[in-house]
Design a protein around this motif. Structure first.
Motif, PDB file in Angstrom:
ATOM      1  N   LEU A 216       6.296  13.099  38.070  1.00 31.45           N
ATOM      2  CA  LEU A 216       6.630  14.045  39.136  1.00 31.45           C
ATOM      3  C   LEU A 216       6.841  15.463  38.620  1.00 31.45           C
ATOM      4  CD1 LEU A 216       9.124  11.869  41.239  1.00 31.45           C
ATOM      5  CD2 LEU A 216       6.692  12.295  41.683  1.00 31.45           C
ATOM      6  N   LEU A 217       6.929  15.624  37.298  1.00 35.79           N
ATOM      7  CA  LEU A 217       7.082  16.963  36.741  1.00 35.79           C
ATOM      8  C   LEU A 217       5.845  17.797  37.062  1.00 35.79           C
ATOM      9  CD1 LEU A 217       8.526  16.071  33.209  1.00 35.79           C
ATOM     10  CD2 LEU A 217       9.769  17.145  35.094  1.00 35.79           C
ATOM     11  N   ASP A 218       6.077  19.027  37.460  1.00 32.68           N
ATOM     12  CA  ASP A 218       4.977  19.924  37.829  1.00 32.68           C
ATOM     13  C   ASP A 218       4.495  20.652  36.579  1.00 32.68           C
ATOM     14  OD1 ASP A 218       3.153  21.495  39.114  1.00 32.68           O
ATOM     15  OD2 ASP A 218       4.626  22.844  40.018  1.00 32.68           O
ATOM     16  N   VAL A 219       3.551  20.018  35.867  1.00 34.19           N
ATOM     17  CA  VAL A 219       3.025  20.582  34.623  1.00 34.19           C
ATOM     18  C   VAL A 219       1.649  21.165  34.901  1.00 34.19           C
ATOM     19  CG1 VAL A 219       2.443  20.135  32.219  1.00 34.19           C
ATOM     20  CG2 VAL A 219       4.292  18.835  33.314  1.00 34.19           C
ATOM     21  N   PRO A 220       1.512  22.487  34.943  1.00 40.57           N
ATOM     22  CA  PRO A 220       0.204  23.085  35.213  1.00 40.57           C
ATOM     23  C   PRO A 220      -0.743  22.873  34.039  1.00 40.57           C
ATOM     24  CG  PRO A 220       2.006  24.654  35.558  1.00 40.57           C
ATOM     25  CD  PRO A 220       2.564  23.501  34.812  1.00 40.57           C
ATOM     26  N   SER A 221      -1.967  22.479  34.330  1.00 37.31           N
ATOM     27  CA  SER A 221      -2.960  22.292  33.280  1.00 37.31           C
ATOM     28  C   SER A 221      -4.346  22.270  33.908  1.00 37.31           C
ATOM     29  CB  SER A 221      -2.713  20.987  32.518  1.00 37.31           C
ATOM     30  OG  SER A 221      -3.724  20.767  31.560  1.00 37.31           O
ATOM     31  N   ARG A 222      -5.314  22.866  33.213  1.00 36.47           N
ATOM     32  CA  ARG A 222      -6.689  22.859  33.721  1.00 36.47           C
ATOM     33  C   ARG A 222      -7.324  21.480  33.585  1.00 36.47           C
ATOM     34  NH1 ARG A 222      -8.771  27.325  35.548  1.00 36.47           N
ATOM     35  NH2 ARG A 222      -8.030  29.382  34.883  1.00 36.47           N
ATOM     36  N   SER A 223      -6.858  20.717  32.620  1.00 37.59           N
ATOM     37  CA  SER A 223      -7.328  19.341  32.458  1.00 37.59           C
ATOM     38  C   SER A 223      -6.171  18.397  32.762  1.00 37.59           C
ATOM     39  CB  SER A 223      -7.847  19.111  31.036  1.00 37.59           C
ATOM     40  OG  SER A 223      -6.846  19.404  30.088  1.00 37.59           O
ATOM     41  N   ASN A 224      -6.460  17.129  32.896  1.00 34.53           N
ATOM     42  CA  ASN A 224      -5.422  16.164  33.217  1.00 34.53           C
ATOM     43  C   ASN A 224      -4.397  16.070  32.095  1.00 34.53           C
ATOM     44  OD1 ASN A 224      -6.592  15.523  35.684  1.00 34.53           O
ATOM     45  ND2 ASN A 224      -7.870  13.916  34.790  1.00 34.53           N
ATOM     46  N   VAL A 225      -3.129  16.045  32.481  1.00 34.74           N
ATOM     47  CA  VAL A 225      -2.054  15.850  31.514  1.00 34.74           C
ATOM     48  C   VAL A 225      -1.958  14.361  31.200  1.00 34.74           C
ATOM     49  CG1 VAL A 225       0.413  16.133  31.073  1.00 34.74           C
ATOM     50  CG2 VAL A 225      -0.828  17.848  32.419  1.00 34.74           C
ATOM     51  N   SER A 226      -1.868  14.037  29.912  1.00 34.82           N
ATOM     52  CA  SER A 226      -1.731  12.635  29.503  1.00 34.82           C
ATOM     53  C   SER A 226      -0.249  12.259  29.451  1.00 34.82           C
ATOM     54  CB  SER A 226      -2.368  12.410  28.133  1.00 34.82           C
ATOM     55  OG  SER A 226      -3.745  12.739  28.153  1.00 34.82           O
ATOM     56  N   TYR A 227       0.028  11.026  29.855  1.00 35.12           N
ATOM     57  CA  TYR A 227       1.399  10.510  29.810  1.00 35.12           C
ATOM     58  C   TYR A 227       1.404   9.258  28.942  1.00 35.12           C
ATOM     59  CZ  TYR A 227       2.422  13.674  33.668  1.00 35.12           C
ATOM     60  OH  TYR A 227       2.578  14.791  34.432  1.00 35.12           O
ATOM     61  N   VAL A 228       2.228   9.303  27.903  1.00 32.44           N
ATOM     62  CA  VAL A 228       2.352   8.175  26.976  1.00 32.44           C
ATOM     63  C   VAL A 228       3.807   7.717  27.015  1.00 32.44           C
ATOM     64  CG1 VAL A 228       2.136   7.393  24.599  1.00 32.44           C
ATOM     65  CG2 VAL A 228       0.519   9.075  25.519  1.00 32.44           C
ATOM     66  N   SER A 229       4.015   6.446  27.314  1.00 28.89           N
ATOM     67  CA  SER A 229       5.381   5.935  27.442  1.00 28.89           C
ATOM     68  C   SER A 229       5.734   5.029  26.271  1.00 28.89           C
ATOM     69  CB  SER A 229       5.549   5.173  28.759  1.00 28.89           C
ATOM     70  OG  SER A 229       4.640   4.094  28.837  1.00 28.89           O
ATOM     71  N   TRP A 230       7.023   4.914  26.005  1.00 34.65           N
ATOM     72  CA  TRP A 230       7.506   4.049  24.930  1.00 34.65           C
ATOM     73  C   TRP A 230       8.604   3.141  25.470  1.00 34.65           C
ATOM     74  CZ3 TRP A 230      12.686   4.943  23.689  1.00 34.65           C
ATOM     75  CH2 TRP A 230      13.216   6.176  24.076  1.00 34.65           C
TER      76      TRP A 230
ATOM     77  N   ALA B  94       7.088   7.557  16.559  1.00 36.58           N
ATOM     78  CA  ALA B  94       5.793   7.010  16.157  1.00 36.58           C
ATOM     79  C   ALA B  94       4.802   7.119  17.308  1.00 36.58           C
ATOM     80  CB  ALA B  94       5.951   5.563  15.712  1.00 36.58           C
ATOM     81  N   ILE B  95       5.273   6.902  18.534  1.00 35.47           N
ATOM     82  CA  ILE B  95       4.399   7.064  19.707  1.00 35.47           C
ATOM     83  C   ILE B  95       3.946   8.504  19.822  1.00 35.47           C
ATOM     84  CG2 ILE B  95       4.263   6.836  22.204  1.00 35.47           C
ATOM     85  CD1 ILE B  95       4.443   4.172  20.752  1.00 35.47           C
ATOM     86  N   ALA B  96       4.872   9.435  19.614  1.00 39.81           N
ATOM     87  CA  ALA B  96       4.511  10.853  19.683  1.00 39.81           C
ATOM     88  C   ALA B  96       3.502  11.207  18.594  1.00 39.81           C
ATOM     89  CB  ALA B  96       5.758  11.717  19.550  1.00 39.81           C
ATOM     90  N   ALA B  97       3.696  10.658  17.383  1.00 42.78           N
ATOM     91  CA  ALA B  97       2.787  10.958  16.276  1.00 42.78           C
ATOM     92  C   ALA B  97       1.364  10.470  16.549  1.00 42.78           C
ATOM     93  CB  ALA B  97       3.316  10.341  14.984  1.00 42.78           C
TER      94      ALA B  97
ATOM     95  N   PRO C 115      10.157   7.914  28.042  1.00 43.84           N
ATOM     96  CA  PRO C 115      10.607   6.518  28.085  1.00 43.84           C
ATOM     97  C   PRO C 115       9.905   5.782  29.232  1.00 43.84           C
ATOM     98  CG  PRO C 115      12.477   8.032  27.951  1.00 43.84           C
ATOM     99  CD  PRO C 115      11.271   8.866  28.207  1.00 43.84           C
ATOM    100  N   THR C 116       9.610   4.520  29.032  1.00 48.49           N
ATOM    101  CA  THR C 116       8.865   3.769  30.044  1.00 48.49           C
ATOM    102  C   THR C 116       9.603   3.723  31.380  1.00 48.49           C
ATOM    103  OG1 THR C 116       7.813   2.389  28.350  1.00 48.49           O
ATOM    104  CG2 THR C 116       7.873   1.510  30.593  1.00 48.49           C
ATOM    105  N   PHE C 117      10.907   3.506  31.342  1.00 47.37           N
ATOM    106  CA  PHE C 117      11.629   3.376  32.602  1.00 47.37           C
ATOM    107  C   PHE C 117      11.754   4.713  33.338  1.00 47.37           C
ATOM    108  CE2 PHE C 117      15.065   4.908  30.011  1.00 47.37           C
ATOM    109  CZ  PHE C 117      15.959   5.511  30.873  1.00 47.37           C
ATOM    110  N   GLU C 118      11.409   5.824  32.655  1.00 46.94           N
ATOM    111  CA  GLU C 118      11.427   7.144  33.293  1.00 46.94           C
ATOM    112  C   GLU C 118      10.011   7.647  33.577  1.00 46.94           C
ATOM    113  OE1 GLU C 118      14.048   8.559  34.373  1.00 46.94           O
ATOM    114  OE2 GLU C 118      15.574   8.988  32.854  1.00 46.94           O
ATOM    115  N   ALA C 119       9.004   6.788  33.376  1.00 41.07           N
ATOM    116  CA  ALA C 119       7.613   7.247  33.475  1.00 41.07           C
ATOM    117  C   ALA C 119       7.281   7.768  34.870  1.00 41.07           C
ATOM    118  CB  ALA C 119       6.662   6.114  33.089  1.00 41.07           C
TER     119      ALA C 119
END
Length: 285
Positions: A145-159, A167-170, A136-140
């Motif tokens: 701040l979530l510690d998500v390990p990844s070798r590449s950048n984690v993408s964040y998509v808000s709604w 539909a945003i997830a799709a 959710p946008t207001f929780e973006a």
């Protein structure tokens, strides 16, 4: 005497017994010698909380290996996409636990899809994971701040509140018409929302090839499980001592000694402590 009256009297009796035991444990100035070492106190709570402090958490490299294995399975199963809510599987693949992010009517989703890279001059195909957090946008800000390990950048998509989160997830699913695999513990309304927005894709529970990834425990996971088992064993053993002190209950076949010192942290056989059932025919487990 009616059944209702019997139930009321039984409830009163149980409450009286609870009050009696509660008074002995928490208010008795001179508790029995057997109970005194195990009375609830801050020191004991700290001891339990710190018992596994020396165990290292899962390393980022292990998360990377899990994500690569998941991406390969997704690619092998029709270039599919994996979606999970905060919980056991989201924590396993992305370190997003239900305690780090409480579930609500506004879903936060971890989306994992395979990215294909073609090797130079016929060098073959390599598969790597692409991680996306749908929030959710207001929780973006909190989601970042979530510690998500990844070798590449984690993408964040808000709604936004007036948008359809599914539909945003799709929109970040893997290319093509591959299936969408969801965590088996996903809430029904979330799964239904994804199915409505999947544009003809099959939205199904994760197959065995994905669920078995989590069933295979690494050495780091086994160390954590062993330490947690030690804590649980000591708690059960100490509870048995309280039962024996209060109600004279003992288990004929239990190998957990009644001596206080045998319930220390170095108890040699953590599986020997037993949980007890009450009632006719249930004197031990």
């Amino acid at each position: 005497m009616t059944d209702f009256v019997r139930i009321i009297l039984a409830a009163i009796a149980l409450f009286a017994l609870y009050s009696f035991l509660h008074t002995l444990v928490y208010r008795n100035d001179h508790p029995p010698d057997l109970i005194r070492p195990f009375q609830p106190n801050e020191g004991a709570r700290r001891e339990l909380a710190q018992h596994c402090a020396h165990i290292r958490p899962i390393a980022p490299e292990e998360f990377h290996a899990r994500q690569r294995a998941l991406a390969q399975v997704l690619y092998d199963n029709g270039n599919g996409t994996y979606v999970a809510e905060p919980g056991a599987y989201a924590q396993y693949f992305g370190n997003v636990s239900a305690s780090a992010w409480r579930l609500s009517e506004r879903p936060l989703l971890l989306v994992v899809s395979p990215e294909i890279e073609m090797g130079a001059e016929g060098g073959g195909v390599s598969v790597r994971p692409r991680l996306t957090i749908v929030t959710p946008t207001f929780e973006a800000d909190r989601a970042h701040l979530l510690d998500v390990p990844s070798r590449s950048n984690v993408s964040y998509v808000s709604w936004n509140e007036d948008a359809d989160p599914y539909a945003i997830a799709a929109s970040v699913f893997a290319e093509g018409s591959g299936p969408v695999f969801v965590d088996g513990a996903m809430r029904t309304f979330v799964k239904d929302g994804l199915a409505r927005s999947a544009k003809g894709r099959d939205v199904v529970s994760a197959p065995k090839e994905i669920t078995t990834l989590r069933e295979q425990k690494s050495e780091a996971e086994l160390e954590i499980l062993k330490c947690v088992n030690e804590v649980g064993s000591v708690i059960v053993c100490r509870f048995r001592l309280l039962l024996m002190a209060f109600v004279g209950y003992s288990e004929s076949d239990s190998r957990c000694s009644e001596r206080v010192e045998d319930c220390a942290w170095n108890y040699p056989r953590p599986f020997d402590a037993m949980l007890s059932l009450f009632g006719k025919g249930h004197d031990r487990v």
